[in-house]
Each structure stands twice: as structure tokens, then as C-alpha cells.
Design a protein around this motif. Structure first.
Motif, PDB file in Angstrom:
ATOM      1  N   LEU A   1      -5.794  -1.720 -20.961  1.00 16.97           N
ATOM      2  CA  LEU A   1      -5.404  -1.070 -19.705  1.00 16.97           C
ATOM      3  C   LEU A   1      -5.045  -2.104 -18.644  1.00 16.97           C
ATOM      4  O   LEU A   1      -4.024  -1.981 -17.966  1.00 16.97           O
ATOM      5  CB  LEU A   1      -6.537  -0.168 -19.212  1.00 16.97           C
ATOM      6  N   ILE A   2      -5.864  -3.135 -18.520  1.00 12.71           N
ATOM      7  CA  ILE A   2      -5.595  -4.179 -17.523  1.00 12.71           C
ATOM      8  C   ILE A   2      -4.295  -4.912 -17.852  1.00 12.71           C
ATOM      9  O   ILE A   2      -3.491  -5.201 -16.960  1.00 12.71           O
ATOM     10  CB  ILE A   2      -6.788  -5.154 -17.412  1.00 12.71           C
ATOM     11  N   ALA A   3      -4.065  -5.200 -19.126  1.00 13.60           N
ATOM     12  CA  ALA A   3      -2.820  -5.895 -19.518  1.00 13.60           C
ATOM     13  C   ALA A   3      -1.601  -5.045 -19.181  1.00 13.60           C
ATOM     14  O   ALA A   3      -0.613  -5.546 -18.616  1.00 13.60           O
ATOM     15  CB  ALA A   3      -2.856  -6.224 -21.006  1.00 13.60           C
ATOM     16  N   ALA A   4      -1.654  -3.754 -19.511  1.00 12.90           N
ATOM     17  CA  ALA A   4      -0.515  -2.872 -19.227  1.00 12.90           C
ATOM     18  C   ALA A   4      -0.311  -2.711 -17.724  1.00 12.90           C
ATOM     19  O   ALA A   4       0.824  -2.753 -17.235  1.00 12.90           O
ATOM     20  CB  ALA A   4      -0.738  -1.508 -19.878  1.00 12.90           C
ATOM     21  N   MET A   5      -1.401  -2.540 -16.987  1.00 12.36           N
ATOM     22  CA  MET A   5      -1.274  -2.334 -15.538  1.00 12.36           C
ATOM     23  C   MET A   5      -0.811  -3.612 -14.843  1.00 12.36           C
ATOM     24  O   MET A   5      -0.051  -3.546 -13.879  1.00 12.36           O
ATOM     25  CB  MET A   5      -2.615  -1.854 -14.970  1.00 12.36           C
ATOM     26  N   THR A   6      -1.233  -4.765 -15.324  1.00 13.39           N
ATOM     27  CA  THR A   6      -0.773  -6.038 -14.741  1.00 13.39           C
ATOM     28  C   THR A   6       0.728  -6.190 -14.948  1.00 13.39           C
ATOM     29  O   THR A   6       1.454  -6.579 -14.034  1.00 13.39           O
ATOM     30  CB  THR A   6      -1.535  -7.219 -15.366  1.00 13.39           C
ATOM     31  N   ARG A   7       1.191  -5.869 -16.157  1.00 15.75           N
ATOM     32  CA  ARG A   7       2.632  -5.948 -16.448  1.00 15.75           C
ATOM     33  C   ARG A   7       3.415  -5.017 -15.518  1.00 15.75           C
ATOM     34  O   ARG A   7       4.414  -5.408 -14.913  1.00 15.75           O
ATOM     35  CB  ARG A   7       2.870  -5.580 -17.915  1.00 15.75           C
TER      36      ARG A   7
ATOM     37  N   ARG B   1       0.840  -1.209   0.000  1.00 15.21           N
ATOM     38  CA  ARG B   1       0.000   0.000   0.000  1.00 15.21           C
ATOM     39  C   ARG B   1       0.869   1.251   0.000  1.00 15.21           C
ATOM     40  O   ARG B   1       0.456   2.286  -0.497  1.00 15.21           O
ATOM     41  CB  ARG B   1      -0.955   0.002   1.194  1.00 15.21           C
ATOM     42  N   ASP B   2       2.065   1.144   0.533  1.00 10.79           N
ATOM     43  CA  ASP B   2       2.994   2.274   0.468  1.00 10.79           C
ATOM     44  C   ASP B   2       3.498   2.500  -0.964  1.00 10.79           C
ATOM     45  O   ASP B   2       3.992   3.577  -1.278  1.00 10.79           O
ATOM     46  CB  ASP B   2       4.197   2.044   1.393  1.00 10.79           C
ATOM     47  N   LYS B   3       3.363   1.494  -1.823  1.00 15.09           N
ATOM     48  CA  LYS B   3       3.801   1.622  -3.215  1.00 15.09           C
ATOM     49  C   LYS B   3       2.681   2.106  -4.138  1.00 15.09           C
ATOM     50  O   LYS B   3       2.851   2.123  -5.352  1.00 15.09           O
ATOM     51  CB  LYS B   3       4.329   0.275  -3.719  1.00 15.09           C
ATOM     52  N   GLU B   4       1.561   2.532  -3.578  1.00 10.35           N
ATOM     53  CA  GLU B   4       0.434   3.001  -4.392  1.00 10.35           C
ATOM     54  C   GLU B   4       0.827   4.120  -5.349  1.00 10.35           C
ATOM     55  O   GLU B   4       0.430   4.095  -6.520  1.00 10.35           O
ATOM     56  CB  GLU B   4      -0.723   3.435  -3.485  1.00 10.35           C
ATOM     57  N   PRO B   5       1.630   5.104  -4.930  1.00 13.61           N
ATOM     58  CA  PRO B   5       2.042   6.134  -5.896  1.00 13.61           C
ATOM     59  C   PRO B   5       2.837   5.570  -7.077  1.00 13.61           C
ATOM     60  O   PRO B   5       2.741   6.084  -8.186  1.00 13.61           O
ATOM     61  CB  PRO B   5       2.906   7.079  -5.060  1.00 13.61           C
ATOM     62  N   MET B   6       3.582   4.505  -6.857  1.00 16.96           N
ATOM     63  CA  MET B   6       4.344   3.891  -7.946  1.00 16.96           C
ATOM     64  C   MET B   6       3.405   3.222  -8.949  1.00 16.96           C
ATOM     65  O   MET B   6       3.607   3.315 -10.163  1.00 16.96           O
ATOM     66  CB  MET B   6       5.350   2.884  -7.384  1.00 16.96           C
ATOM     67  N   PHE B   7       2.363   2.535  -8.437  1.00 15.76           N
ATOM     68  CA  PHE B   7       1.365   1.920  -9.317  1.00 15.76           C
ATOM     69  C   PHE B   7       0.664   3.011 -10.146  1.00 15.76           C
ATOM     70  O   PHE B   7       0.480   2.869 -11.355  1.00 15.76           O
ATOM     71  CB  PHE B   7       0.312   1.156  -8.518  1.00 15.76           C
TER      72      PHE B   7
ATOM     73  N   ALA C   1       2.403  -3.660 -12.600  1.00 16.48           N
ATOM     74  CA  ALA C   1       2.249  -4.043 -11.191  1.00 16.48           C
ATOM     75  C   ALA C   1       3.162  -5.214 -10.847  1.00 16.48           C
ATOM     76  O   ALA C   1       3.752  -5.249  -9.756  1.00 16.48           O
ATOM     77  CB  ALA C   1       0.793  -4.385 -10.889  1.00 16.48           C
ATOM     78  N   ASN C   2       3.309  -6.157 -11.758  1.00 15.29           N
ATOM     79  CA  ASN C   2       4.219  -7.284 -11.511  1.00 15.29           C
ATOM     80  C   ASN C   2       5.671  -6.838 -11.483  1.00 15.29           C
ATOM     81  O   ASN C   2       6.496  -7.440 -10.805  1.00 15.29           O
ATOM     82  CB  ASN C   2       4.008  -8.384 -12.552  1.00 15.29           C
ATOM     83  N   ALA C   3       6.010  -5.777 -12.215  1.00 14.41           N
ATOM     84  CA  ALA C   3       7.369  -5.244 -12.163  1.00 14.41           C
ATOM     85  C   ALA C   3       7.619  -4.506 -10.846  1.00 14.41           C
ATOM     86  O   ALA C   3       8.713  -4.564 -10.290  1.00 14.41           O
ATOM     87  CB  ALA C   3       7.614  -4.311 -13.341  1.00 14.41           C
ATOM     88  N   ILE C   4       6.603  -3.829 -10.334  1.00 15.25           N
ATOM     89  CA  ILE C   4       6.735  -3.068  -9.083  1.00 15.25           C
ATOM     90  C   ILE C   4       6.734  -4.000  -7.871  1.00 15.25           C
ATOM     91  O   ILE C   4       7.501  -3.803  -6.932  1.00 15.25           O
ATOM     92  CB  ILE C   4       5.602  -2.032  -8.966  1.00 15.25           C
ATOM     93  N   ALA C   5       5.850  -5.011  -7.904  1.00 20.66           N
ATOM     94  CA  ALA C   5       5.721  -5.940  -6.778  1.00 20.66           C
ATOM     95  C   ALA C   5       5.781  -7.372  -7.307  1.00 20.66           C
ATOM     96  O   ALA C   5       4.752  -8.035  -7.444  1.00 20.66           O
ATOM     97  CB  ALA C   5       4.412  -5.692  -6.054  1.00 20.66           C
ATOM     98  N   PRO C   6       6.978  -7.874  -7.625  1.00 26.97           N
ATOM     99  CA  PRO C   6       7.091  -9.210  -8.213  1.00 26.97           C
ATOM    100  C   PRO C   6       6.539 -10.301  -7.290  1.00 26.97           C
ATOM    101  O   PRO C   6       6.845 -10.340  -6.100  1.00 26.97           O
ATOM    102  CB  PRO C   6       8.595  -9.400  -8.416  1.00 26.97           C
ATOM    103  N   GLY C   7       5.689 -11.147  -7.868  1.00 26.32           N
ATOM    104  CA  GLY C   7       5.140 -12.280  -7.133  1.00 26.32           C
ATOM    105  C   GLY C   7       4.025 -11.951  -6.165  1.00 26.32           C
ATOM    106  O   GLY C   7       3.523 -12.841  -5.478  1.00 26.32           O
ATOM    107  N   ALA C   8       3.592 -10.706  -6.085  1.00 22.30           N
ATOM    108  CA  ALA C   8       2.564 -10.328  -5.113  1.00 22.30           C
ATOM    109  C   ALA C   8       1.217 -10.016  -5.756  1.00 22.30           C
ATOM    110  O   ALA C   8       0.209  -9.968  -5.073  1.00 22.30           O
ATOM    111  CB  ALA C   8       3.024  -9.114  -4.309  1.00 22.30           C
ATOM    112  N   VAL C   9       1.174  -9.821  -7.068  1.00 24.14           N
ATOM    113  CA  VAL C   9      -0.050  -9.380  -7.735  1.00 24.14           C
ATOM    114  C   VAL C   9      -0.839 -10.582  -8.254  1.00 24.14           C
ATOM    115  O   VAL C   9      -0.305 -11.414  -8.979  1.00 24.14           O
ATOM    116  CB  VAL C   9       0.280  -8.424  -8.899  1.00 24.14           C
ATOM    117  N   ALA C  10      -2.117 -10.636  -7.871  1.00 23.84           N
ATOM    118  CA  ALA C  10      -2.998 -11.693  -8.366  1.00 23.84           C
ATOM    119  C   ALA C  10      -3.706 -11.252  -9.640  1.00 23.84           C
ATOM    120  O   ALA C  10      -3.786 -12.003 -10.605  1.00 23.84           O
ATOM    121  CB  ALA C  10      -4.021 -12.073  -7.299  1.00 23.84           C
ATOM    122  N   SER C  11      -4.237 -10.037  -9.641  1.00 21.54           N
ATOM    123  CA  SER C  11      -4.936  -9.524 -10.814  1.00 21.54           C
ATOM    124  C   SER C  11      -5.116  -8.014 -10.678  1.00 21.54           C
ATOM    125  O   SER C  11      -4.838  -7.432  -9.632  1.00 21.54           O
ATOM    126  CB  SER C  11      -6.307 -10.195 -10.967  1.00 21.54           C
TER     127      SER C  11
END
Length: 150
Positions: free
Chosen positions: A109-115, A76-82, A117-127
Motif C-alpha cells: 500500500l505504501i509503495a503504491a501510494m508513494t508512486r 492540501r487542496d489535492k487531498e481528493p486526488m490522493f 503521490a509523486n505523480a500527483i505532486a512531483p518533487g513534494a512528497v517525502a514519504s
């Protein structure tokens, strides 16, 4: 005096028996709707650009759903990065629908944001989900192109 008192007790018992199943149903529904871990992004205004011209802005609300093992406080502290990644993607290649200037292309949009989000938080994003889209202004849809004349 005893009859009204007994009838009042009977009515109270019936009301309790009637309300008990409703309470258990509500508790069961609450259990089935358990909320997972997520990060809600602050609303972001993304441009609708057509032929190099700004036509509209769409305010989009995005939720990044996390896996159960994710550290929710840290993410949640990484929200500005997302949010920053979403803004950069939306301005680099606008998520424009060719037939509607009041909505964004959800799939892209979902495809780009998923990519991202996975770069920002590897292994933590479900969808990633879009919870809401609101256009800044109502814009007429584009006119269909006139048929080519031979």
C-alpha cells in the motif's frame, strides 16, 4: 505573623524552583517533536477480496508527508486526488495479506501510494505512512490448506 508569611514565601519559591526544570523539559520535548508538513487523507474503505469474493473492508488512514519546500496549501487542496488514487489502487489490486483478513499489506500500500503521490505532486512528497487500520468486521483467519495426500 511574620513567620507564617516568610514560610509561605519560602514554600512558593521552592515550588517555582521545582516547576521551572519541568517546564524547560516540556519545552525541549516539544521542540524535538516538531511536526512537519503533511496531508492527512480522509479514511478510505479498501476491500479484502479472496478468490474473487469480498470478505471484508478495512478502513485505512493515510498520511502523505511533504518536504519542507512544498506548498502545503496547494497540496492540501489535492487531498481528493490522493484519496482517489488510493481507492483506484485498492480496488484494482487489493492489498490482501494471505494470513490475515483484517489488515492490509502495509508495504504494498505504501509503495503504491508513494508512486501515486509523486505523480500527483512531483518533487513534494517525502514519504507516505499508514496511521491506522480498522477492519469493518472481525473475520476468522483463513484455514491452512490441507496437506496433499499421495
Amino acid at each position: 505573623m511574620r513567620k507564617p508569611l516568610l514560610s509561605l514565601i519560602a514554600v512558593a519559591a521552592l515550588a517555582g524552583a521545582w516547576a521551572a526544570p519541568a517546564l524547560t523539559r516540556a519545552a525541549e520535548e516539544k521542540k524535538t517533536k516538531e511536526v512537519g508538513q503533511y496531508v492527512d487523507l480522509q479514511p478510505v474503505a479498501l476491500p479484502i477480496v479472496v478468490d474473487g469474493r469480498l470478505v471484508n473492508y478495512v478502513f485505512v488512514y493515510v498520511r502523505v508527508n511533504l518536504k519542507a519546500s512544498a506548498d502545503i496549501i496547494k497540496l492540501r487542496d489535492k487531498e481528493p486526488m490522493f484519496r482517489d488514487a488510493l481507492v483506484r489502487d485498492g480496488h484494482k489490486t487489493p492489498f490482501v495479506l494471505p494470513n490475515d483478513w483484517q489488515k492490509l499489506d502495509d508495504a504494498r500500500l505504501i509503495a503504491a501510494m508513494t508512486r501515486d503521490a509523486n505523480a500527483i505532486a512531483p518533487g513534494a512528497v517525502a514519504s507516505v505512512t499508514i496511521t491506522q487500520q480498522s477492519p469493518q468486521k472481525r473475520v476468522m483467519p483463513p484455514r491452512p490448506a490441507p496437506p496433499d495426500m499421495p
